[in-house]
Design a protein around this motif. Structure first.
Motif, PDB file in Angstrom:
ATOM      1  N   HIS A  21       0.803  -1.219   0.000  1.00  0.00           N
ATOM      2  CA  HIS A  21       0.000   0.000   0.000  1.00  0.00           C
ATOM      3  C   HIS A  21       0.843   1.280   0.000  1.00  0.00           C
ATOM      4  O   HIS A  21       0.480   2.256  -0.659  1.00  0.00           O
ATOM      5  CB  HIS A  21      -0.919  -0.020   1.227  1.00  0.00           C
ATOM      6  CG  HIS A  21      -1.749   1.197   1.400  1.00  0.00           C
ATOM      7  ND1 HIS A  21      -2.871   1.445   0.642  1.00  0.00           N
ATOM      8  CD2 HIS A  21      -1.614   2.248   2.243  1.00  0.00           C
ATOM      9  CE1 HIS A  21      -3.398   2.595   1.020  1.00  0.00           C
ATOM     10  NE2 HIS A  21      -2.661   3.104   1.991  1.00  0.00           N
ATOM     11  N   ILE A  22       1.946   1.274   0.726  1.00  0.00           N
ATOM     12  CA  ILE A  22       2.717   2.519   0.858  1.00  0.00           C
ATOM     13  C   ILE A  22       3.545   2.785  -0.395  1.00  0.00           C
ATOM     14  O   ILE A  22       3.838   1.878  -1.176  1.00  0.00           O
ATOM     15  CB  ILE A  22       3.635   2.496   2.102  1.00  0.00           C
ATOM     16  CG1 ILE A  22       4.702   1.402   2.004  1.00  0.00           C
ATOM     17  CG2 ILE A  22       2.807   2.373   3.379  1.00  0.00           C
ATOM     18  CD1 ILE A  22       5.764   1.459   3.091  1.00  0.00           C
ATOM     19  N   ASN A  23       3.912   4.036  -0.573  1.00  0.00           N
ATOM     20  CA  ASN A  23       4.782   4.426  -1.677  1.00  0.00           C
ATOM     21  C   ASN A  23       6.234   4.152  -1.301  1.00  0.00           C
ATOM     22  O   ASN A  23       6.594   4.167  -0.124  1.00  0.00           O
ATOM     23  CB  ASN A  23       4.633   5.927  -1.977  1.00  0.00           C
ATOM     24  CG  ASN A  23       3.249   6.261  -2.457  1.00  0.00           C
ATOM     25  OD1 ASN A  23       2.637   5.503  -3.197  1.00  0.00           O
ATOM     26  ND2 ASN A  23       2.743   7.405  -2.035  1.00  0.00           N
ATOM     27  N   GLU A  24       7.054   3.947  -2.321  1.00  0.00           N
ATOM     28  CA  GLU A  24       8.474   3.682  -2.074  1.00  0.00           C
ATOM     29  C   GLU A  24       9.134   4.825  -1.303  1.00  0.00           C
ATOM     30  O   GLU A  24      10.033   4.588  -0.490  1.00  0.00           O
ATOM     31  CB  GLU A  24       9.216   3.432  -3.391  1.00  0.00           C
ATOM     32  CG  GLU A  24      10.636   2.938  -3.182  1.00  0.00           C
ATOM     33  CD  GLU A  24      11.251   2.388  -4.453  1.00  0.00           C
ATOM     34  OE1 GLU A  24      11.696   1.234  -4.428  1.00  0.00           O
ATOM     35  OE2 GLU A  24      11.267   3.118  -5.462  1.00  0.00           O
ATOM     36  N   ASP A  25       8.657   6.050  -1.479  1.00  0.00           N
ATOM     37  CA  ASP A  25       9.264   7.174  -0.775  1.00  0.00           C
ATOM     38  C   ASP A  25       8.955   7.169   0.724  1.00  0.00           C
ATOM     39  O   ASP A  25       9.522   7.955   1.487  1.00  0.00           O
ATOM     40  CB  ASP A  25       8.885   8.514  -1.412  1.00  0.00           C
ATOM     41  CG  ASP A  25       7.395   8.790  -1.434  1.00  0.00           C
ATOM     42  OD1 ASP A  25       6.599   7.896  -1.094  1.00  0.00           O
ATOM     43  OD2 ASP A  25       7.025   9.927  -1.800  1.00  0.00           O
ATOM     44  N   CYS A  26       8.092   6.263   1.180  1.00  0.00           N
ATOM     45  CA  CYS A  26       7.836   6.088   2.616  1.00  0.00           C
ATOM     46  C   CYS A  26       8.909   5.248   3.296  1.00  0.00           C
ATOM     47  O   CYS A  26       9.086   5.324   4.514  1.00  0.00           O
ATOM     48  CB  CYS A  26       6.475   5.424   2.846  1.00  0.00           C
ATOM     49  SG  CYS A  26       5.058   6.419   2.376  1.00  0.00           S
ATOM     50  N   LEU A  27       9.621   4.437   2.529  1.00  0.00           N
ATOM     51  CA  LEU A  27      10.561   3.484   3.117  1.00  0.00           C
ATOM     52  C   LEU A  27      11.664   4.120   3.962  1.00  0.00           C
ATOM     53  O   LEU A  27      12.041   3.554   4.995  1.00  0.00           O
ATOM     54  CB  LEU A  27      11.153   2.582   2.026  1.00  0.00           C
ATOM     55  CG  LEU A  27      10.130   1.674   1.330  1.00  0.00           C
ATOM     56  CD1 LEU A  27      10.766   0.946   0.165  1.00  0.00           C
ATOM     57  CD2 LEU A  27       9.512   0.690   2.313  1.00  0.00           C
ATOM     58  N   PRO A  28      12.208   5.290   3.610  1.00  0.00           N
ATOM     59  CA  PRO A  28      13.243   5.878   4.466  1.00  0.00           C
ATOM     60  C   PRO A  28      12.694   6.663   5.664  1.00  0.00           C
ATOM     61  O   PRO A  28      13.470   7.127   6.497  1.00  0.00           O
ATOM     62  CB  PRO A  28      14.015   6.805   3.525  1.00  0.00           C
ATOM     63  CG  PRO A  28      13.134   7.056   2.363  1.00  0.00           C
ATOM     64  CD  PRO A  28      12.146   5.931   2.298  1.00  0.00           C
ATOM     65  N   LEU A  29      11.377   6.778   5.779  1.00  0.00           N
ATOM     66  CA  LEU A  29      10.800   7.580   6.855  1.00  0.00           C
ATOM     67  C   LEU A  29      11.041   6.950   8.223  1.00  0.00           C
ATOM     68  O   LEU A  29      11.020   5.741   8.385  1.00  0.00           O
ATOM     69  CB  LEU A  29       9.294   7.779   6.627  1.00  0.00           C
ATOM     70  CG  LEU A  29       8.909   8.564   5.376  1.00  0.00           C
ATOM     71  CD1 LEU A  29       7.389   8.594   5.223  1.00  0.00           C
ATOM     72  CD2 LEU A  29       9.480   9.977   5.412  1.00  0.00           C
ATOM     73  N   LYS A  30      11.242   7.835   9.198  1.00  0.00           N
ATOM     74  CA  LYS A  30      11.452   7.443  10.588  1.00  0.00           C
ATOM     75  C   LYS A  30      10.426   8.160  11.449  1.00  0.00           C
ATOM     76  O   LYS A  30       9.603   8.919  10.946  1.00  0.00           O
ATOM     77  CB  LYS A  30      12.867   7.831  11.029  1.00  0.00           C
ATOM     78  CG  LYS A  30      13.959   7.129  10.247  1.00  0.00           C
ATOM     79  CD  LYS A  30      15.325   7.529  10.752  1.00  0.00           C
ATOM     80  CE  LYS A  30      16.407   6.762   9.987  1.00  0.00           C
ATOM     81  NZ  LYS A  30      17.710   6.918  10.590  1.00  0.00           N
ATOM     82  N   ILE A  31      10.487   7.948  12.742  1.00  0.00           N
ATOM     83  CA  ILE A  31       9.653   8.684  13.681  1.00  0.00           C
ATOM     84  C   ILE A  31      10.517   9.820  14.230  1.00  0.00           C
ATOM     85  O   ILE A  31      11.530   9.578  14.882  1.00  0.00           O
ATOM     86  CB  ILE A  31       9.135   7.779  14.814  1.00  0.00           C
ATOM     87  CG1 ILE A  31       8.263   6.665  14.231  1.00  0.00           C
ATOM     88  CG2 ILE A  31       8.367   8.598  15.846  1.00  0.00           C
ATOM     89  CD1 ILE A  31       7.800   5.637  15.240  1.00  0.00           C
ATOM     90  N   ALA A  32      10.106  11.043  13.953  1.00  0.00           N
ATOM     91  CA  ALA A  32      10.877  12.213  14.366  1.00  0.00           C
ATOM     92  C   ALA A  32      10.966  12.297  15.891  1.00  0.00           C
ATOM     93  O   ALA A  32      10.030  11.921  16.597  1.00  0.00           O
ATOM     94  CB  ALA A  32      10.235  13.475  13.810  1.00  0.00           C
ATOM     95  N   ASP A  33      12.099  12.773  16.360  1.00  0.00           N
ATOM     96  CA  ASP A  33      12.330  13.007  17.787  1.00  0.00           C
ATOM     97  C   ASP A  33      12.196  11.750  18.642  1.00  0.00           C
ATOM     98  O   ASP A  33      11.837  11.828  19.819  1.00  0.00           O
ATOM     99  CB  ASP A  33      11.402  14.106  18.313  1.00  0.00           C
ATOM    100  CG  ASP A  33      11.583  15.424  17.581  1.00  0.00           C
ATOM    101  OD1 ASP A  33      12.742  15.766  17.256  1.00  0.00           O
ATOM    102  OD2 ASP A  33      10.579  16.096  17.304  1.00  0.00           O
TER     103      ASP A  33
END
Length: 141
Positions: A21-33
């Motif tokens: 479901h997610i886009n490939e550009d979501c893969l490097p995302l983290k949880i900020a702070d």
């Protein structure tokens, strides 16, 4: 044991749905702070656990963690590995008698997969990622 195997496969399907479901550009995302790895690195752990627990089920004991995923930021590769590991576990469940399986290892696999669902929910909320319909049904997110 049949119900347990069914729940493992259900959890795997939900994981597969999330990454499809997610886009490939979501893969490097983290949880900020917050100390966190990335959504793609979560896939590495999930795939590695599927491979490692399957190996453990075949030999009857934990035999160490290994993961064949070579790129945590390549959606196509992640999807292929999720499908491959899901199919391999499902085939093992179909081909093995209930008495041959260590129920603790199957429970550990289920717990690991579902624990990552909780983490992925936090990642999705933190990064405003819309959930797949299957997650809305299962987790009312």
């Amino acid at each position: 044991m049949e119900k347990l195997k069914q729940r493992v496969l259900q959890a795997m399907s939900l994981t597969d749905d999330f990454y499809n479901h997610i886009n490939e550009d979501c893969l490097p995302l983290k949880i900020a702070d917050a100390p966190s790895n990335s959504i793609g690195e979560q896939a590495y752990c999930i795939i590695g656990a599927r491979e490692s627990y399957l190996k453990a089920l075949k030999v009857g004991k934990w035999a160490g963690f290994e993961c064949s995923l070579t790129d945590s930021y390549n959606k196509t590769l992640i999807i292929n590995k999720l499908e491959e590991t899901h199919t391999n576990v499902e085939r093992f469940f179909q081909d093995s008698s209930i008495g041959d399986m260590d129920s603790n290892l199957v429970l550990d696999l289920l717990e690991h997969e579902v624990q990552h669902h909780g983490q992925l929910i936090r990642y999705a909320y933190a990064n405003n990622i819309v959930f797949p319909k299957s997650w809305n049904v299962r987790y009312t997110v």
